[in-house]
Design an enzyme around this catalytic site. Structure first.
Site, PDB file in Angstrom:
ATOM      1  N   ARG A  95      39.446  34.619  24.629  1.00 16.79           N
ATOM      2  CA  ARG A  95      40.387  33.424  24.699  1.00 16.79           C
ATOM      3  C   ARG A  95      40.169  32.538  23.844  1.00 16.79           C
ATOM      4  O   ARG A  95      39.243  31.865  24.023  1.00 16.79           O
ATOM      5  CB  ARG A  95      40.607  33.247  26.356  1.00 16.79           C
ATOM      6  CG  ARG A  95      41.450  32.065  26.533  1.00 16.79           C
ATOM      7  CD  ARG A  95      41.541  32.043  28.168  1.00 16.79           C
ATOM      8  NE  ARG A  95      42.451  31.012  28.227  1.00 16.79           N
ATOM      9  CZ  ARG A  95      42.273  29.822  28.878  1.00 16.79           C
ATOM     10  NH1 ARG A  95      41.437  29.481  29.387  1.00 16.79           N
ATOM     11  NH2 ARG A  95      43.195  28.794  28.940  1.00 16.79           N
ATOM     12  N   HIS A 140      46.426  23.975  24.982  1.00 17.74           N
ATOM     13  CA  HIS A 140      45.349  23.709  25.554  1.00 17.74           C
ATOM     14  C   HIS A 140      44.958  22.001  25.298  1.00 17.74           C
ATOM     15  O   HIS A 140      43.980  21.682  24.731  1.00 17.74           O
ATOM     16  CB  HIS A 140      44.110  24.367  25.214  1.00 17.74           C
ATOM     17  CG  HIS A 140      43.009  24.575  26.104  1.00 17.74           C
ATOM     18  ND1 HIS A 140      42.336  25.598  26.514  1.00 17.74           N
ATOM     19  CD2 HIS A 140      42.353  23.406  26.862  1.00 17.74           C
ATOM     20  CE1 HIS A 140      41.246  25.452  27.353  1.00 17.74           C
ATOM     21  NE2 HIS A 140      41.265  24.055  27.702  1.00 17.74           N
ATOM     22  N   ASN A 184      47.365  25.768  29.415  1.00 14.18           N
ATOM     23  CA  ASN A 184      46.053  25.534  30.193  1.00 14.18           C
ATOM     24  C   ASN A 184      46.057  24.772  31.075  1.00 14.18           C
ATOM     25  O   ASN A 184      46.276  23.502  30.809  1.00 14.18           O
ATOM     26  CB  ASN A 184      44.980  25.631  29.142  1.00 14.18           C
ATOM     27  CG  ASN A 184      43.636  25.629  29.938  1.00 14.18           C
ATOM     28  OD1 ASN A 184      43.089  26.518  30.671  1.00 14.18           O
ATOM     29  ND2 ASN A 184      43.094  24.412  29.948  1.00 14.18           N
ATOM     30  N   GLU A 185      45.959  24.751  32.347  1.00 10.66           N
ATOM     31  CA  GLU A 185      45.744  23.702  33.540  1.00 10.66           C
ATOM     32  C   GLU A 185      46.640  22.590  33.041  1.00 10.66           C
ATOM     33  O   GLU A 185      46.116  21.364  32.892  1.00 10.66           O
ATOM     34  CB  GLU A 185      44.272  23.058  33.176  1.00 10.66           C
ATOM     35  CG  GLU A 185      43.266  24.266  33.625  1.00 10.66           C
ATOM     36  CD  GLU A 185      42.008  23.716  33.895  1.00 10.66           C
ATOM     37  OE1 GLU A 185      41.650  22.703  33.840  1.00 10.66           O
ATOM     38  OE2 GLU A 185      40.853  24.532  33.902  1.00 10.66           O
ATOM     39  N   ASN A 327      42.055  29.711  36.431  1.00  3.05           N
ATOM     40  CA  ASN A 327      40.657  28.801  36.354  1.00  3.05           C
ATOM     41  C   ASN A 327      39.899  28.434  37.553  1.00  3.05           C
ATOM     42  O   ASN A 327      40.520  27.658  38.137  1.00  3.05           O
ATOM     43  CB  ASN A 327      40.766  27.432  34.936  1.00  3.05           C
ATOM     44  CG  ASN A 327      41.189  28.062  33.759  1.00  3.05           C
ATOM     45  OD1 ASN A 327      41.335  29.139  33.408  1.00  3.05           O
ATOM     46  ND2 ASN A 327      41.221  27.123  32.985  1.00  3.05           N
ATOM     47  N   TYR A 329      36.120  26.807  39.394  1.00  3.19           N
ATOM     48  CA  TYR A 329      35.094  26.348  39.050  1.00  3.19           C
ATOM     49  C   TYR A 329      34.171  25.842  40.364  1.00  3.19           C
ATOM     50  O   TYR A 329      32.917  26.207  40.466  1.00  3.19           O
ATOM     51  CB  TYR A 329      34.895  25.144  37.994  1.00  3.19           C
ATOM     52  CG  TYR A 329      35.426  25.575  36.775  1.00  3.19           C
ATOM     53  CD1 TYR A 329      34.169  25.580  35.686  1.00  3.19           C
ATOM     54  CD2 TYR A 329      36.600  25.429  36.137  1.00  3.19           C
ATOM     55  CE1 TYR A 329      34.198  25.977  34.593  1.00  3.19           C
ATOM     56  CE2 TYR A 329      36.835  25.741  34.843  1.00  3.19           C
ATOM     57  CZ  TYR A 329      35.661  25.964  34.052  1.00  3.19           C
ATOM     58  OH  TYR A 329      36.011  26.291  32.662  1.00  3.19           O
ATOM     59  N   GLU A 384      39.061  31.112  33.237  1.00  6.97           N
ATOM     60  CA  GLU A 384      37.701  30.290  33.063  1.00  6.97           C
ATOM     61  C   GLU A 384      37.225  30.112  34.601  1.00  6.97           C
ATOM     62  O   GLU A 384      37.562  30.297  35.281  1.00  6.97           O
ATOM     63  CB  GLU A 384      37.963  28.854  32.808  1.00  6.97           C
ATOM     64  CG  GLU A 384      38.540  28.540  31.293  1.00  6.97           C
ATOM     65  CD  GLU A 384      38.786  27.127  31.279  1.00  6.97           C
ATOM     66  OE1 GLU A 384      38.427  26.361  31.616  1.00  6.97           O
ATOM     67  OE2 GLU A 384      39.815  27.034  30.324  1.00  6.97           O
TER      68      GLU A 384
HETATM   69  C1  FCB Z   1      38.588  23.229  32.021  1.00  5.02           C
HETATM   70  C2  FCB Z   1      39.279  23.003  30.796  1.00  5.02           C
HETATM   71  C3  FCB Z   1      38.042  23.530  29.523  1.00  5.02           C
HETATM   72  C4  FCB Z   1      36.821  22.952  29.582  1.00  5.02           C
HETATM   73  C5  FCB Z   1      36.381  23.498  31.154  1.00  5.02           C
HETATM   74  C6  FCB Z   1      34.959  22.985  31.512  1.00  5.02           C
HETATM   75  O1  FCB Z   1      38.990  22.335  32.820  1.00  5.02           O
HETATM   76  O2  FCB Z   1      40.346  24.218  30.746  1.00  5.02           O
HETATM   77  O3  FCB Z   1      38.883  23.168  28.474  1.00  5.02           O
HETATM   78  O4  FCB Z   1      36.738  21.755  29.789  1.00  5.02           O
HETATM   79  O5  FCB Z   1      37.308  22.940  32.175  1.00  5.02           O
END
Ligand code: FCB
Length: 478
Positions: A95, A140, A184-185, A327, A329, A384
């Site tokens: 990606r 992005h 993206n996001e 995404n 985390y 992600e």
């Molecule tokens: C996400 C982003 C990516 C990277 C990761 C750690 O929010 O999409 O570009 O910065 O975090």
């Protein structure tokens, strides 16, 4: 395949694998990157300036140590090496994102920069020659600065420019790219219109500019999906989705207020993007509409700070995705309360987060189930998930994080029946982590940014992922 000894020392692989340890047939593994974070060559071969180039050149103090993406991993010149690194870890997919201003330096289609088209053609062909499928993010975060001079995303006309840009991408690359992600996001990059110094373009008009930006990008997304449907899908036969960052939100306490704050927080952060696209009814979530309208009226404004979709827009946005890009985390703890400037999206939401925890793999499983329950019928692509530290090759923390999150992902698939298409971990190699610069390391490969060659070296986690990506099984932990 990379041969190693270190990984075996950390995780003992059981001989008898159970189906519960196995990913479904066709599951896609790989890594994710983004143009500004890895390419460098910020002004080479006709590339135009982006809002990140502009912001960090004008305001180096917004970054870490004056770091910027001018050179970073130099993938513009080293993409063949990147592809070999992906091959070495048995990636099925890569990606990456396309830099809009590398292809269209003015943001418009009056100038199509052939070296930019050549670069992405070369990268795509190199991937395919090595058995790796491209997953391409169109946006992005790096808007052409020329379009920021027109106001950027808060200007509704930028949706027209985005549709034309997407057409150039489908025309040039759609014969070989079968996975497209429009944005993206968006939740993160619209903060560039609400806050100073955290995201480009740093043009703060909180509670106004960010809502206008949201409105434009949603319309742009829907129109690009319909463009693909009407003019490309029959011949190119790919999938088009959008990637949202959805973190797991837990209440800060057991009070009813905090329990309710969790849902409100999620509707303002996630539902505001997901509801128009993935819900049956379409349009913004009711709670968002109602609260922003009420606050706008109380402030004495003649109109809501959150624009309204026409019926036609509601219709073309509803169902405008073939998959849900996620995404994820970490987990945050949310409380009820009015914080943030007046006006602001945070204040409108009546909720805020007080702390977070990155070590909660169950949160990923919970979010996968939440998406499936809220927006049934869409397969999810985990685009992600990853772990930051301060460096070193023996990255046991990253191995543990990734293995535990993959294990939670597998439970969502095998136990809960969530449909997940693939997983692209963040990230292939250390790169320019936006305003944190090069201080945070997140790569399977270490990059020596002081070396002329930007030397890449595999970490323990590269070996660990190469085994998982190849076997499509998780090691059994002792
Ligand atoms: C996400 C982003 C990516 C990277 C990761 C750690 O929010 O999409 O570009 O910065 O975090």
């Amino acid at each position: 395949m990379l041969v190693h000894v270190l990984f075996a020392a950390v995780l003992a692989v059981g001989s008898a694998q159970t189906p519960a340890n196995t990913f479904p047939d066709g599951f896609l593994f790989g890594c994710a990157t983004a143009a500004y974070q890895v390419e460098g060559a910020w002004n080479e071969d006709g590339k135009g300036e982006s809002i990140w180039d502009h912001m960090l050149h004008e305001h180096p103090e917004y970054g870490n140590n004056g770091d910027n993406g001018d050179v970073t991993c130099d993938s513009y010149h080293k993409y063949k090496e990147d592809v070999q690194m992906l091959k070495a870890i048995n990636a099925d997919v890569y990606r990456f994102s396309i830099s809009w201003s590398r292809i269209l330096p003015t943001g418009d289609i009056d100038v199509i920069n052939q070296p930019g088209i050549d670069y992405y053609n070369n990268l795509i062909n190199e991937l395919l020659d090595n058995g790796i499928q491209p997953v391409v993010t169109m946006y992005h975060w790096d808007l052409p600065q020329a379009l920021q001079y027109l106001g950027g995303w808060p200007n509704g006309l930028i949706a027209d420019y985005f549709v034309e840009y997407a057409r150039v991408l489908f025309d040039n690359f759609g014969d070989r790219v079968k996975w497209w992600i429009t944005f993206n996001e968006p939740g993160v990059f619209v903060s560039g219109y609400a806050e100073v110094g955290t995201a480009a373009p740093s043009q703060p008009a909180p509670g106004i500019g960010d809502y206008l930006a949201i409105h434009t990008l949603l319309r742009a997304h829907g129109r690009v999906y319909r463009l693909y449907d009407q003019q490309y899908r029959a011949t190119q036969n790919g999938s088009v989705g959008i990637t949202l960052n959805i973190q797991n939100i837990e209440p800060a306490s057991n009070s009813t207020e905090d329990l309710e704050a969790v849902d409100r927080y999620m509707q303002f952060e996630d539902g505001i993007f997901a509801h128009p696209i993935f819900s049956e009814d379409g349009d913004y979530p009711a709670v968002v509409r109602q609260r922003v309208d009420a606050n706008s009226e109380a402030e004495g404004r003649p109109r809501s700070r959150l624009p309204t979709f026409t019926q036609e827009e509601i219709e073309y946005l509803r169902g405008s995705a073939d998959f849900f890009g996620l995404n994820h985390y970490r987990t945050y703890y949310a409380a009820a309360g009015e914080t943030g400037p007046v006006p602001s999206k945070r204040r409108d939401s009546g909720a805020y987060t007080i702390s977070s925890n990155e070590n909660n793999p169950a949160g990923l499983r919970k979010i996968l189930n939440w998406i499936t329950a809220e927006y049934p019928g869409y397969p999810i692509f985990v685009t992600e998930n990853g772990y930051g530290d301060s460096g070193g090759l023996n990255d046991t923390g990253r191995v543990e994080y990734l293995t535990n999150y993959l294990s939670a992902l597998l439970e969502a698939i095998n136990t809960d029946g969530v449909e997940v298409l693939g997983y692209t971990m963040w990230t292939l190699m250390d790169n320019m982590e936006w305003t944190s610069g090069f201080s945070i390391k997140m790569g399977l490969y270490e990059v020596d940014f002081d070396s002329v060659n930007k030397t890449r070296t595999p970490r323990l986690s590269a070996y660990a992922m190469s085994e998982i990506f190849e076997s499509k099984q998780l090691p059994v932990l002792n």
